[in-house]
Design a protein around this motif. Structure first.
Motif, PDB file in Angstrom:
ATOM      1  N   GLY A  21       0.829  -1.203   0.000  1.00  0.00           N
ATOM      2  CA  GLY A  21       0.000   0.000   0.000  1.00  0.00           C
ATOM      3  C   GLY A  21       0.864   1.253   0.000  1.00  0.00           C
ATOM      4  O   GLY A  21       2.022   1.227  -0.446  1.00  0.00           O
ATOM      5  N   GLU A  22       0.329   2.332   0.545  1.00  0.00           N
ATOM      6  CA  GLU A  22       1.053   3.604   0.492  1.00  0.00           C
ATOM      7  C   GLU A  22       1.804   3.868   1.803  1.00  0.00           C
ATOM      8  O   GLU A  22       3.006   3.669   1.873  1.00  0.00           O
ATOM      9  N   ALA A  23       1.060   4.270   2.812  1.00  0.00           N
ATOM     10  CA  ALA A  23       1.706   4.632   4.077  1.00  0.00           C
ATOM     11  C   ALA A  23       0.733   4.385   5.226  1.00  0.00           C
ATOM     12  O   ALA A  23      -0.481   4.456   5.037  1.00  0.00           O
ATOM     13  N   PRO A  24       1.256   4.121   6.425  1.00  0.00           N
ATOM     14  CA  PRO A  24       0.375   3.924   7.571  1.00  0.00           C
ATOM     15  C   PRO A  24      -0.425   5.187   7.871  1.00  0.00           C
ATOM     16  O   PRO A  24       0.056   6.297   7.647  1.00  0.00           O
ATOM     17  N   GLY A  25      -1.635   4.990   8.380  1.00  0.00           N
ATOM     18  CA  GLY A  25      -2.465   6.099   8.863  1.00  0.00           C
ATOM     19  C   GLY A  25      -2.498   6.070  10.385  1.00  0.00           C
ATOM     20  O   GLY A  25      -1.648   5.453  11.035  1.00  0.00           O
ATOM     21  N   ARG A  26      -3.507   6.722  10.956  1.00  0.00           N
ATOM     22  CA  ARG A  26      -3.583   6.861  12.414  1.00  0.00           C
ATOM     23  C   ARG A  26      -3.699   5.504  13.123  1.00  0.00           C
ATOM     24  O   ARG A  26      -2.967   5.213  14.070  1.00  0.00           O
ATOM     25  N   THR A  48       2.347  -4.915   3.294  1.00  0.00           N
ATOM     26  CA  THR A  48       3.246  -3.852   3.750  1.00  0.00           C
ATOM     27  C   THR A  48       2.933  -2.566   2.989  1.00  0.00           C
ATOM     28  O   THR A  48       1.917  -2.478   2.294  1.00  0.00           O
ATOM     29  N   ASN A  49       3.778  -1.564   3.135  1.00  0.00           N
ATOM     30  CA  ASN A  49       3.556  -0.254   2.521  1.00  0.00           C
ATOM     31  C   ASN A  49       4.840   0.260   1.874  1.00  0.00           C
ATOM     32  O   ASN A  49       5.927  -0.272   2.128  1.00  0.00           O
ATOM     33  N   THR A  50       4.719   1.352   1.116  1.00  0.00           N
ATOM     34  CA  THR A  50       5.939   1.947   0.525  1.00  0.00           C
ATOM     35  C   THR A  50       6.758   2.694   1.586  1.00  0.00           C
ATOM     36  O   THR A  50       7.955   2.864   1.430  1.00  0.00           O
TER      37      THR A  50
END
Ligand code: URA
Length: 166
Positions: free
Chosen positions: A21-26, A60-62
């Protein structure tokens, strides 16, 4: 500086399917795991719709830390995490890589082409001397904001299912 926790991965290290995905959020920042908030719950339901559970995938994320206020990760942040992501792909050595949204597609495929053009067809990524099949699809957070696009994501999920059933 503002993130509380590292969000590295969730799922199985034996998985044949790796999702980026992109990036973690809250919520991810609070729990230290990717895709555990609303978008992650939708992702889990999407996977369940083709018979997959957390044990079948590695997610995972970028980038591995939440950008301040959920802003888009900067190219420098993506670049800082890129060698670790490349090594993660190499070590997991999945059969299929699924890119969730434009940020992951741009990072992995190194293209400026938009996600609408990239999604739904088999692409390839060269990793440790082999070509890994890649499927890009729409990001679950985008689907939460644009539920009418779920039909495209459903098509992509069926494309994924056909490949893993083959
Ligand atoms: N969106 C992402 O791209 N990654 C997460 O982990 C959560 C939301």
């Amino acid at each position: 500086r503002t993130a509380k926790r590292l969000c590295f991965a969730r799922g199985s290290e034996q998985a044949r399917i790796m999702m980026i995905g992109e990036a973690p959020g809250r919520d991810e920042d609070l729990q230290g795991k990717p895709f555990v908030g609303r978008a992650g719950q939708l992702l889990d339901r999407m996977l369940a719709a083709i018979g997959l559970t957390e044990g079948h995938v590695y997610i995972t994320n970028t980038v591995y830390w939440r950008p301040p206020g959920n802003r888009t990760p900067t190219p420098e942040e993506i670049e800082a995490c890129a060698p670790f992501l490349a090594r993660q792909i190499e070590l997991l050595s999945p059969s299929v890589l699924v890119l969730l949204g434009g940020a992951a597609a741009k990072t992995i495929l190194g293209t400026s082409e938009g996600i609408m053009r990239l999604r739904g067809k088999w692409l390839s990524y060269s990793c440790a001397g082999r070509d890994l099949p890649i499927l890009a699809t729409l990001h679950p957070a985008y689907l939460l904001r644009n539920p009418e696009q779920k039909r495209l994501a459903w098509r992509d999920l069926l494309t994924l299912k056909a490949a893993i059933d083959a």
